[in-house]
Design an enzyme around this catalytic site. Structure first.
Site, PDB file in Angstrom:
ATOM      1  N   ASN A 109      10.843 -26.857  57.892  1.00 23.08           N
ATOM      2  CA  ASN A 109      11.540 -27.591  57.158  1.00 23.08           C
ATOM      3  C   ASN A 109      12.888 -28.190  57.339  1.00 23.08           C
ATOM      4  OD1 ASN A 109      12.131 -24.586  56.080  1.00 23.08           O
ATOM      5  ND2 ASN A 109      13.912 -25.903  55.076  1.00 23.08           N
ATOM      6  N   THR A 110      13.266 -27.719  58.447  1.00 19.11           N
ATOM      7  CA  THR A 110      14.831 -28.006  58.994  1.00 19.11           C
ATOM      8  C   THR A 110      15.050 -27.891  60.465  1.00 19.11           C
ATOM      9  OG1 THR A 110      17.118 -27.988  58.163  1.00 19.11           O
ATOM     10  CG2 THR A 110      15.927 -26.015  58.182  1.00 19.11           C
ATOM     11  N   ILE A 167      15.637 -27.154  64.125  1.00 17.82           N
ATOM     12  CA  ILE A 167      14.811 -27.398  65.389  1.00 17.82           C
ATOM     13  C   ILE A 167      13.347 -27.216  64.991  1.00 17.82           C
ATOM     14  CG2 ILE A 167      14.084 -26.052  67.463  1.00 17.82           C
ATOM     15  CD1 ILE A 167      17.060 -24.946  67.457  1.00 17.82           C
ATOM     16  N   SER A 227      17.708 -16.774  72.377  1.00 15.24           N
ATOM     17  CA  SER A 227      18.922 -17.195  72.464  1.00 15.24           C
ATOM     18  C   SER A 227      19.555 -16.632  73.619  1.00 15.24           C
ATOM     19  CB  SER A 227      19.808 -16.897  71.403  1.00 15.24           C
ATOM     20  OG  SER A 227      21.072 -17.290  71.500  1.00 15.24           O
ATOM     21  N   TYR A 276      22.524 -10.571  65.091  1.00 14.09           N
ATOM     22  CA  TYR A 276      21.526 -11.691  65.497  1.00 14.09           C
ATOM     23  C   TYR A 276      21.358 -11.531  67.135  1.00 14.09           C
ATOM     24  CZ  TYR A 276      20.629 -16.673  67.224  1.00 14.09           C
ATOM     25  OH  TYR A 276      19.799 -17.687  67.668  1.00 14.09           O
TER      26      TYR A 276
END
Length: 321
Positions: free
Chosen positions: A51-52, A54, A178, A204
């Site tokens: 929905n947003t 990337i 990442s 993260y």
């Protein structure tokens, strides 16, 4: 001369503009999705967190290529807005919204059950949804919320959809990790929210390391099935992933990002590359950087024995007892 006059000096203004242009050009990778002629007509793709950021640009690219695209989103309102935007921009009406909260194992199971009932095939799965900077939260499954969202939920979703993807082969699984995985550590007590430091992006980083470890083990288990699994680094991207950080941190990040960081559209490129580029046909168990180059991840991410153990523990944590 007042020091502020420096900012009105033509030489300073010109040199700053040139530097900004050079930096912006260098942000773009060597592979351009717009120059890729691959079509996805007749193919089905799922993108989580579409929905947003990337995820939306990945879904937008797939839709432009004619794919049947399923936006796997948590928010009905934001998902519907993205759905409408993608349909309008691409003219592809075969784009659909399905709700899922990847931090909830029950929600993931319900979503997967719906996909298995509704879809005849699945050719591309992009595990994009992620959070960073969450304070300590324990889900009803007894899992740390960040680990549930970034790793264990996507891990379960992928495994529940594997049989469908095998029947649809050739198929590709792409998991966004990442470069920060290099700062991550493996401690299996982290899954339950134990022995964790919740400062900034520390949690993260741990989750992104597990992403690569388990993707590599999944690739090994899928050998010979026609389904590939790879992990990618999208780059340092100005997205909403920092929404849980202090306002000051977000302001500085976004300010610097205007010149040095990738936009969400640019950040989607490496994932699109792994999902459909002809160069990635049959390539599996690899880590792709933000410039679409296959590079070695951190040593821990390449530990085969650790990967087996990690995968088995994640299977037990996500199993329905």
């Amino acid at each position: 001369m007042h020091w502020l006059d420096l900012f009105y000096n033509p030489v300073w203004v010109l040199s700053t503009a040139v530097l900004a242009l050079v930096v912006r050009i260098q942000r773009r990778g060597s592979w351009d999705p717009q120059s890729c002629s691959v079509r996805l007509k007749g193919k089905t793709a799922i993108v989580t967190g579409a929905n947003t950021g990337i995820g939306k640009f990945i879904a937008l690219d797939f839709a432009r290529r004619g794919a049947r695209v399923i936006l796997a989103c948590r928010s009905q309102a934001r998902g519907s807005a993205a759905l409408q935007e993608i349909r309008e921009k691409t003219g592809n009406s075969d784009v659909h919204l399905r709700l899922v909260d990847v931090s909830s194992l029950d929600s993931v199971r319900e979503f997967a059950e719906g996909i298995l009932k509704e879809e005849e095939a699945l050719h591309i799965l992009v595990n994009n949804a992620a959070v960073s900077g969450l304070p300590r939260q324990i889900t009803k499954d007894g899992l740390d919320a960040s680990f549930a969202t970034n790793h264990l939920g996507p891990f379960l979703l992928t495994n529940l959809l594997l049989d469908l993807m095998k029947r649809s082969a050739p198929a590709r699984i792409v998991t966004l990790s990442s470069v920060n995985h290099k700062k991550g550590k493996v401690d299996f007590s982290h899954f339950r929210g134990e022995n964790l430091n919740y400062y900034m992006d520390i949690v993260y980083n741990h989750t992104k390391l597990h992403n690569i470890i388990c993707t590599n083990e999944l690739a090994r288990r899928l050998e010979g099935t026609g389904v590939t699994a790879n992990s990618v680094h999208p780059g340092i991207v100005t997205t909403e992933v920092l929404r849980h950080y202090p306002w000051g941190v977000r302001f500085i990040f976004n300010l610097i990002g205007l010149f040095f960081f990738k936009t969400p559209e640019e950040g989607a490129v490496s994932s699109i590359y792994c999902a459909l580029a002809e160069e990635m046909e049959g390539i599996t168990g690899k880590y792709c950087d933000c410039d679409c180059h296959l590079v070695l991840p951190a040593p821990l991410a390449r530990d085969a024995a650790l990967a087996v153990k990690d995968f088995e523990i994640c299977e037990r944590l996500t199993s329905k007892l």
